[in-house]
Motif scaffolding. Structure first.
Motif: not given
Length: 84
Positions: A26-45
């Motif tokens: 979990p620490f690695v996943a959250m510290l690797w911000v570049g992997s999730y710093a995006k808007v799409d895909p959205t989930f229920i808005g």
């Protein structure tokens, strides 16, 4: 050379490596911000940036629970092995 009669199991075992991976993931996943710093895909808005982090809250809970159960099993095995 004196003979050792009380040998201890190794400190680093495969089970302890799995426990460490469960706690570190979990620490690695959250510290690797570049992997999730995006808007799409959205989930229920909800933008990806937010729902991805909320999913990791659930994943972290599950991984911590798995790590705890594995740690309990490891401790029981060590106590059982030491007395045998």
């Amino acid at each position: 050379m004196p003979e050792e009669t009380d040998t201890k199991p190794p400190t680093v075992t495969p089970m302890r490596v799995v426990i460490a991976l469960c706690l570190i993931a979990p620490f690695v996943a959250m510290l690797w911000v570049g992997s999730y710093a995006k808007v799409d895909p959205t989930f229920i808005g909800i933008p990806f940036f937010y729902w991805y982090q909320m999913v990791w809250v659930l994943i972290s809970t599950a991984l911590t629970m798995v790590a705890y159960k594995l740690w309990q099993r490891d401790q029981r095995a060590r106590k059982g092995g030491a007395s045998a």
